[in-house]
Scaffold this motif. Structure first.
Motif, PDB file in Angstrom:
ATOM      1  N   SER A  43       0.848  -1.198   0.000  1.00 19.74           N
ATOM      2  CA  SER A  43       0.000   0.000   0.000  1.00 19.74           C
ATOM      3  C   SER A  43       0.886   1.252   0.000  1.00 19.74           C
ATOM      4  CB  SER A  43      -0.922   0.014   1.208  1.00 19.74           C
ATOM      5  OG  SER A  43      -0.170   0.239   2.375  1.00 19.74           O
ATOM      6  N   PRO A  44       0.464   2.313  -0.669  1.00 15.89           N
ATOM      7  CA  PRO A  44       1.290   3.519  -0.759  1.00 15.89           C
ATOM      8  C   PRO A  44       1.568   4.156   0.601  1.00 15.89           C
ATOM      9  CG  PRO A  44      -0.703   3.734  -2.131  1.00 15.89           C
ATOM     10  CD  PRO A  44      -0.772   2.416  -1.457  1.00 15.89           C
ATOM     11  N   GLU A  45       0.635   4.049   1.524  1.00 16.70           N
ATOM     12  CA  GLU A  45       0.852   4.629   2.839  1.00 16.70           C
ATOM     13  C   GLU A  45       1.986   3.922   3.569  1.00 16.70           C
ATOM     14  OE1 GLU A  45      -2.201   3.484   1.954  1.00 16.70           O
ATOM     15  OE2 GLU A  45      -3.240   5.365   1.551  1.00 16.70           O
ATOM     16  N   PHE A  46       2.006   2.592   3.476  1.00 18.11           N
ATOM     17  CA  PHE A  46       3.049   1.814   4.137  1.00 18.11           C
ATOM     18  C   PHE A  46       4.402   2.054   3.488  1.00 18.11           C
ATOM     19  CE2 PHE A  46       5.574  -1.938   5.030  1.00 18.11           C
ATOM     20  CZ  PHE A  46       5.438  -2.019   6.405  1.00 18.11           C
ATOM     21  N   VAL A  47       4.432   2.141   2.161  1.00 21.11           N
ATOM     22  CA  VAL A  47       5.694   2.376   1.451  1.00 21.11           C
ATOM     23  C   VAL A  47       6.243   3.762   1.806  1.00 21.11           C
ATOM     24  CG1 VAL A  47       6.703   2.693  -0.846  1.00 21.11           C
ATOM     25  CG2 VAL A  47       5.142   0.801  -0.436  1.00 21.11           C
ATOM     26  N   THR A  48       5.379   4.778   1.866  1.00 18.93           N
ATOM     27  CA  THR A  48       5.824   6.132   2.224  1.00 18.93           C
ATOM     28  C   THR A  48       6.355   6.161   3.647  1.00 18.93           C
ATOM     29  OG1 THR A  48       4.169   7.070   0.740  1.00 18.93           O
ATOM     30  CG2 THR A  48       5.101   8.528   2.405  1.00 18.93           C
ATOM     31  N   PHE A  49       5.618   5.553   4.579  1.00 18.06           N
ATOM     32  CA  PHE A  49       6.050   5.523   5.968  1.00 18.06           C
ATOM     33  C   PHE A  49       7.370   4.763   6.119  1.00 18.06           C
ATOM     34  CE2 PHE A  49       6.173   3.455  10.135  1.00 18.06           C
ATOM     35  CZ  PHE A  49       6.173   4.576  10.940  1.00 18.06           C
ATOM     36  N   GLY A  50       7.476   3.639   5.440  1.00 17.33           N
ATOM     37  CA  GLY A  50       8.707   2.839   5.515  1.00 17.33           C
ATOM     38  C   GLY A  50       9.895   3.582   4.946  1.00 17.33           C
ATOM     39  N   SER A  51       9.697   4.286   3.833  1.00 18.30           N
ATOM     40  CA  SER A  51      10.793   5.060   3.231  1.00 18.30           C
ATOM     41  C   SER A  51      11.237   6.173   4.173  1.00 18.30           C
ATOM     42  CB  SER A  51      10.346   5.670   1.905  1.00 18.30           C
ATOM     43  OG  SER A  51       9.973   4.664   1.006  1.00 18.30           O
ATOM     44  N   PHE A  52      10.273   6.875   4.742  1.00 21.13           N
ATOM     45  CA  PHE A  52      10.586   7.957   5.675  1.00 21.13           C
ATOM     46  C   PHE A  52      11.338   7.428   6.892  1.00 21.13           C
ATOM     47  CE2 PHE A  52       9.391  10.669   9.297  1.00 21.13           C
ATOM     48  CZ  PHE A  52       9.932  11.857   8.854  1.00 21.13           C
ATOM     49  N   PHE A  53      10.859   6.334   7.469  1.00 24.88           N
ATOM     50  CA  PHE A  53      11.503   5.740   8.641  1.00 24.88           C
ATOM     51  C   PHE A  53      12.922   5.267   8.314  1.00 24.88           C
ATOM     52  CE2 PHE A  53      12.407   2.215  11.544  1.00 24.88           C
ATOM     53  CZ  PHE A  53      12.229   2.861  12.754  1.00 24.88           C
ATOM     54  N   GLY A  54      13.095   4.677   7.141  1.00 27.51           N
ATOM     55  CA  GLY A  54      14.421   4.201   6.725  1.00 27.51           C
ATOM     56  C   GLY A  54      15.403   5.351   6.551  1.00 27.51           C
ATOM     57  N   LEU A  55      14.939   6.443   5.926  1.00 28.07           N
ATOM     58  CA  LEU A  55      15.813   7.600   5.757  1.00 28.07           C
ATOM     59  C   LEU A  55      16.200   8.212   7.094  1.00 28.07           C
ATOM     60  CD1 LEU A  55      14.241   9.380   2.662  1.00 28.07           C
ATOM     61  CD2 LEU A  55      16.482   8.320   2.818  1.00 28.07           C
ATOM     62  N   MET A  56      15.264   8.277   8.015  1.00 28.90           N
ATOM     63  CA  MET A  56      15.579   8.819   9.341  1.00 28.90           C
ATOM     64  C   MET A  56      16.591   7.937  10.070  1.00 28.90           C
ATOM     65  SD  MET A  56      14.095  11.649   9.517  1.00 28.90           S
ATOM     66  CE  MET A  56      14.258  12.054  11.222  1.00 28.90           C
ATOM     67  N   TYR A  57      16.448   6.618   9.947  1.00 27.18           N
ATOM     68  CA  TYR A  57      17.369   5.693  10.605  1.00 27.18           C
ATOM     69  C   TYR A  57      18.766   5.846  10.008  1.00 27.18           C
ATOM     70  CZ  TYR A  57      19.466   1.418  12.320  1.00 27.18           C
ATOM     71  OH  TYR A  57      20.292   0.525  12.926  1.00 27.18           O
ATOM     72  N   LEU A  58      18.853   5.936   8.678  1.00 28.90           N
ATOM     73  CA  LEU A  58      20.164   6.099   8.036  1.00 28.90           C
ATOM     74  C   LEU A  58      20.800   7.444   8.415  1.00 28.90           C
ATOM     75  CD1 LEU A  58      19.531   4.602   4.497  1.00 28.90           C
ATOM     76  CD2 LEU A  58      20.890   3.626   6.339  1.00 28.90           C
ATOM     77  N   SER A  59      20.000   8.485   8.512  1.00 32.88           N
ATOM     78  CA  SER A  59      20.533   9.792   8.915  1.00 32.88           C
ATOM     79  C   SER A  59      21.068   9.748  10.342  1.00 32.88           C
ATOM     80  CB  SER A  59      19.445  10.861   8.814  1.00 32.88           C
ATOM     81  OG  SER A  59      19.021  11.001   7.485  1.00 32.88           O
TER      82      SER A  59
END
Length: 191
Positions: A43-59
């Motif tokens: 689902s697009p909501e899950f993909v957006t949330f996952g991408s955001f969370f992943g970028l924050m973790y990498l940062s």
């Protein structure tokens, strides 16, 4: 040009009207887009949330790595500073121990030389320049020559004139010249 328009109009006549089919397709798409009620990994909501969370973790991970590098650099600078302080303290100790050896060196005091046979009030600008040279302050000779400081004017100079007009910024140089002028004044007033 007219043949192109004629072909285009024939082509439009041959295309069947699909407006009813398109309308049905749009309503079907709207009906299919109704919420399913559950989130899935696609689902697009899950993909957006996952991408955001992943970028924050990498940062945050990158920040932690750079913070460790900064700590290492800071420790290296402090170590170099401590080493430099140790070198300076060794030099200071050597200088503190040196006054015993310096005390044996005789100090030679040279009195300012006045031009031979002339009263200070009769000095020319060149005589004032040679007097400055005898004081080891001949770097100010061009300034005194520019302002035409002769013997009479030399006797009237004060510290404020030397600072503002003659641009002698060093307080010790002004003091040395003022002390020598005081000697000249005493010799001029009491021949």
């Amino acid at each position: 040009m007219s043949s192109v328009l004629a072909r285009a109009s024939r082509a439009l006549r041959t295309v069947p009207s699909r407006s009813g089919a398109l309308r049905r397709m749009c309503t079907a798409a709207v009906e299919e887009a109704a919420p399913a009620g559950k989130l899935s990994y696609s689902s697009p909501e899950f993909v957006t949330f996952g991408s955001f969370f992943g970028l924050m973790y990498l940062s945050a991970f990158r920040w932690a790595v750079n913070d460790k590098k900064l700590e290492a650099k800071k420790a290296a600078i402090q170590a170099a500073k401590a080493e430099h302080v140790a070198e300076v303290s060794a030099v200071v100790e050597a200088v503190v121990a040196a006054p015993e050896a310096v005390a044996a060196i005789p100090v030679v005091v040279v009195a300012p030389v006045a031009p031979a046979g002339a009263a200070v009030s009769e000095w020319k600008v060149a005589d004032v320049a040679s007097w400055l040279k005898s004081l080891e302050l001949d770097e100010f000779s061009p300034t005194f020559k520019t302002h035409s400081v002769d013997g009479k004017l030399l006797l009237t100079l004060d510290e404020q004139d030397m600072y503002k007009v003659l641009n002698i910024t060093s307080p010790l140089h002004r003091k040395k010249i003022m002390m020598a002028i005081a000697e000249l004044r005493a010799g001029y007033l009491n021949p």
